[in-house]
Design a protein around this motif. Structure first.
Motif, PDB file in Angstrom:
ATOM      1  N   VAL A 191       0.917  -1.130   0.339  1.00  0.00           N
ATOM      2  CA  VAL A 191       0.087  -0.027   0.085  1.00  0.00           C
ATOM      3  C   VAL A 191       0.950   1.460  -0.116  1.00  0.00           C
ATOM      4  O   VAL A 191       0.429   2.011  -0.513  1.00  0.00           O
ATOM      5  N   TYR A 192       1.810   1.138   0.968  1.00  0.00           N
ATOM      6  CA  TYR A 192       3.024   2.582   0.732  1.00  0.00           C
ATOM      7  C   TYR A 192       3.311   2.724  -0.412  1.00  0.00           C
ATOM      8  O   TYR A 192       3.337   3.395  -1.028  1.00  0.00           O
ATOM      9  N   ARG A 193       4.048   1.789  -0.875  1.00  0.00           N
ATOM     10  CA  ARG A 193       4.778   1.583  -2.543  1.00  0.00           C
ATOM     11  C   ARG A 193       4.057   1.835  -3.602  1.00  0.00           C
ATOM     12  O   ARG A 193       4.438   2.757  -3.931  1.00  0.00           O
ATOM     13  N   LYS A 194       2.739   1.061  -3.798  1.00  0.00           N
ATOM     14  CA  LYS A 194       2.420   0.737  -4.721  1.00  0.00           C
ATOM     15  C   LYS A 194       0.194   2.080  -5.241  1.00  0.00           C
ATOM     16  O   LYS A 194       0.742   1.948  -6.004  1.00  0.00           O
ATOM     17  N   ALA A 195       0.741   1.806  -3.949  1.00  0.00           N
ATOM     18  CA  ALA A 195      -0.935   2.546  -4.133  1.00  0.00           C
ATOM     19  C   ALA A 195      -1.657   4.174  -4.344  1.00  0.00           C
ATOM     20  O   ALA A 195      -1.902   3.769  -5.299  1.00  0.00           O
ATOM     21  N   SER A 196      -0.223   3.953  -4.439  1.00  0.00           N
ATOM     22  CA  SER A 196      -0.625   6.112  -4.520  1.00  0.00           C
ATOM     23  C   SER A 196      -0.187   6.038  -5.808  1.00  0.00           C
ATOM     24  O   SER A 196      -0.154   7.046  -7.289  1.00  0.00           O
ATOM     25  N   LYS A 197       1.017   5.349  -6.502  1.00  0.00           N
ATOM     26  CA  LYS A 197       1.360   5.178  -8.194  1.00  0.00           C
ATOM     27  C   LYS A 197       0.387   4.171  -9.368  1.00  0.00           C
ATOM     28  O   LYS A 197       0.031   5.242 -10.158  1.00  0.00           O
ATOM     29  N   LEU A 198      -0.586   4.052  -8.220  1.00  0.00           N
ATOM     30  CA  LEU A 198      -2.192   3.900  -8.934  1.00  0.00           C
ATOM     31  C   LEU A 198      -3.762   4.449  -8.879  1.00  0.00           C
ATOM     32  O   LEU A 198      -4.272   4.049  -9.063  1.00  0.00           O
ATOM     33  N   GLY A 199      -3.036   5.460  -7.976  1.00  0.00           N
ATOM     34  CA  GLY A 199      -3.630   6.705  -8.002  1.00  0.00           C
ATOM     35  C   GLY A 199      -4.814   6.505  -6.995  1.00  0.00           C
ATOM     36  O   GLY A 199      -5.997   7.226  -6.840  1.00  0.00           O
ATOM     37  N   LEU A 200      -5.045   5.498  -5.506  1.00  0.00           N
ATOM     38  CA  LEU A 200      -5.001   4.905  -4.595  1.00  0.00           C
ATOM     39  C   LEU A 200      -4.189   6.800  -3.656  1.00  0.00           C
ATOM     40  O   LEU A 200      -3.644   6.029  -3.064  1.00  0.00           O
ATOM     41  N   LYS A 201      -4.746   7.735  -3.220  1.00  0.00           N
ATOM     42  CA  LYS A 201      -3.736   8.802  -2.428  1.00  0.00           C
ATOM     43  C   LYS A 201      -4.423   8.528  -1.372  1.00  0.00           C
ATOM     44  O   LYS A 201      -5.487   8.558  -1.033  1.00  0.00           O
ATOM     45  N   GLY A 202      -3.001   9.132  -0.667  1.00  0.00           N
ATOM     46  CA  GLY A 202      -3.660   9.006   1.332  1.00  0.00           C
ATOM     47  C   GLY A 202      -3.543  10.088   1.854  1.00  0.00           C
ATOM     48  O   GLY A 202      -2.766  10.973   0.366  1.00  0.00           O
ATOM     49  N   TYR A 203      -3.559  10.342   2.885  1.00  0.00           N
ATOM     50  CA  TYR A 203      -3.322  12.054   3.583  1.00  0.00           C
ATOM     51  C   TYR A 203      -2.109  11.866   5.011  1.00  0.00           C
ATOM     52  O   TYR A 203      -2.591  10.672   5.161  1.00  0.00           O
ATOM     53  N   LYS A 204      -1.245  12.300   4.506  1.00  0.00           N
ATOM     54  CA  LYS A 204      -0.621  12.304   5.419  1.00  0.00           C
ATOM     55  C   LYS A 204      -0.415  13.353   6.186  1.00  0.00           C
ATOM     56  O   LYS A 204      -0.742  14.393   6.662  1.00  0.00           O
ATOM     57  N   LEU A 205      -1.258  12.837   7.790  1.00  0.00           N
ATOM     58  CA  LEU A 205      -0.749  13.461   9.158  1.00  0.00           C
ATOM     59  C   LEU A 205       0.197  13.285  10.297  1.00  0.00           C
ATOM     60  O   LEU A 205       0.475  12.167  10.372  1.00  0.00           O
ATOM     61  N   GLY A 206       0.666  13.693  10.369  1.00  0.00           N
ATOM     62  CA  GLY A 206       1.985  13.771  11.651  1.00  0.00           C
ATOM     63  C   GLY A 206       3.153  14.488  10.951  1.00  0.00           C
ATOM     64  O   GLY A 206       3.171  14.544   9.096  1.00  0.00           O
ATOM     65  N   ARG A 207       4.094  14.367  11.457  1.00  0.00           N
ATOM     66  CA  ARG A 207       5.490  15.088  10.821  1.00  0.00           C
ATOM     67  C   ARG A 207       6.318  13.467  11.415  1.00  0.00           C
ATOM     68  O   ARG A 207       6.564  12.830  11.509  1.00  0.00           O
ATOM     69  N   GLY A 208       7.650  13.294   9.926  1.00  0.00           N
ATOM     70  CA  GLY A 208       8.729  12.474  10.800  1.00  0.00           C
ATOM     71  C   GLY A 208       8.294  10.465  11.288  1.00  0.00           C
ATOM     72  O   GLY A 208       7.407  10.735  10.166  1.00  0.00           O
ATOM     73  N   LYS A 209       8.544   9.988  11.961  1.00  0.00           N
ATOM     74  CA  LYS A 209       9.077   8.975  12.597  1.00  0.00           C
ATOM     75  C   LYS A 209       7.123   8.551  12.946  1.00  0.00           C
ATOM     76  O   LYS A 209       6.845   7.075  12.157  1.00  0.00           O
ATOM     77  N   ASN A 210       6.341   9.211  13.265  1.00  0.00           N
ATOM     78  CA  ASN A 210       5.063   9.604  13.664  1.00  0.00           C
ATOM     79  C   ASN A 210       4.258   9.401  12.872  1.00  0.00           C
ATOM     80  O   ASN A 210       2.835   9.580  13.143  1.00  0.00           O
ATOM     81  N   ALA A 211       4.734  10.028  11.441  1.00  0.00           N
ATOM     82  CA  ALA A 211       3.618  10.034  11.078  1.00  0.00           C
ATOM     83  C   ALA A 211       2.875   9.428  10.321  1.00  0.00           C
ATOM     84  O   ALA A 211       3.321   7.866   9.875  1.00  0.00           O
ATOM     85  N   LYS A 212       1.312   9.056  10.127  1.00  0.00           N
ATOM     86  CA  LYS A 212       0.905   8.427   9.242  1.00  0.00           C
ATOM     87  C   LYS A 212      -0.298   8.386   7.914  1.00  0.00           C
ATOM     88  O   LYS A 212      -0.485  10.331   7.891  1.00  0.00           O
ATOM     89  N   ALA A 213      -0.220   7.419   7.116  1.00  0.00           N
ATOM     90  CA  ALA A 213      -1.418   7.568   6.203  1.00  0.00           C
ATOM     91  C   ALA A 213      -2.357   7.702   5.905  1.00  0.00           C
ATOM     92  O   ALA A 213      -2.709   6.249   6.925  1.00  0.00           O
ATOM     93  N   LEU A 214      -3.492   8.196   6.420  1.00  0.00           N
ATOM     94  CA  LEU A 214      -4.920   7.235   6.610  1.00  0.00           C
ATOM     95  C   LEU A 214      -5.933   7.732   4.530  1.00  0.00           C
ATOM     96  O   LEU A 214      -5.111   8.703   4.529  1.00  0.00           O
ATOM     97  N   TYR A 215      -6.296   7.163   4.915  1.00  0.00           N
ATOM     98  CA  TYR A 215      -7.497   7.261   3.594  1.00  0.00           C
ATOM     99  C   TYR A 215      -8.683   7.202   4.010  1.00  0.00           C
ATOM    100  O   TYR A 215      -9.176   6.834   4.811  1.00  0.00           O
ATOM    101  N   LYS A 216      -9.078   7.974   3.031  1.00  0.00           N
ATOM    102  CA  LYS A 216     -11.120   8.076   3.556  1.00  0.00           C
ATOM    103  C   LYS A 216     -11.183   7.232   2.508  1.00  0.00           C
ATOM    104  O   LYS A 216     -10.984   5.869   1.585  1.00  0.00           O
ATOM    105  N   ARG A 217     -12.253   6.301   2.979  1.00  0.00           N
ATOM    106  CA  ARG A 217     -12.647   4.919   3.333  1.00  0.00           C
ATOM    107  C   ARG A 217     -13.670   5.317   1.850  1.00  0.00           C
ATOM    108  O   ARG A 217     -13.486   4.287   0.908  1.00  0.00           O
ATOM    109  N   ALA A 218     -14.595   6.661   1.471  1.00  0.00           N
ATOM    110  CA  ALA A 218     -14.909   6.248   0.640  1.00  0.00           C
ATOM    111  C   ALA A 218     -14.724   5.992  -0.713  1.00  0.00           C
ATOM    112  O   ALA A 218     -14.477   6.027  -2.152  1.00  0.00           O
ATOM    113  N   GLU A 219     -12.780   7.106  -0.264  1.00  0.00           N
ATOM    114  CA  GLU A 219     -12.144   6.696  -2.167  1.00  0.00           C
ATOM    115  C   GLU A 219     -11.654   5.929  -2.029  1.00  0.00           C
ATOM    116  O   GLU A 219     -11.213   5.397  -3.141  1.00  0.00           O
ATOM    117  N   VAL A 220     -11.624   5.492  -1.166  1.00  0.00           N
ATOM    118  CA  VAL A 220     -11.076   3.708  -1.215  1.00  0.00           C
ATOM    119  C   VAL A 220     -11.558   2.525  -2.063  1.00  0.00           C
ATOM    120  O   VAL A 220     -11.287   2.082  -3.149  1.00  0.00           O
TER     121      VAL A 220
END
Length: 79
Positions: free
Chosen positions: A40-69
């Motif tokens: 998901v981290y490597r390929k999803a965005s290249k295939l069009g599934l964009k996430g939302y990065k919350l936070g900075r550095g090591k603690n950053a989380k990638a979250l995805y809108k359920r409707a968009e998934v």
């Protein structure tokens, strides 16, 4: 002087509806797609599934809108 009960104490208990989650964690997306989280981290965005990065550095989380998934998943349908 008697204290009167709060109005909500006499009324019927409220029925709370569970709140549906709007965002999904990467692990939830991976499980739903039967893929690994690293995929998901490597390929999803290249295939069009964009996430939302919350936070900075090591603690950053990638979250995805359920409707968009679900929308993205529907677009992957083989005709």
């Amino acid at each position: 002087m008697e204290s009167q009960p709060h109005p909500s104490e006499n009324s019927r208990p409220r029925k709370y509806r569970p709140v549906e989650a709007v965002l999904m964690e990467t692990s939830e997306v991976a499980a739903m797609l039967s893929m690994s989280t690293s995929w998901v981290y490597r390929k999803a965005s290249k295939l069009g599934l964009k996430g939302y990065k919350l936070g900075r550095g090591k603690n950053a989380k990638a979250l995805y809108k359920r409707a968009e998934v679900f929308k993205w998943l529907e677009q992957q349908k083989v005709h």
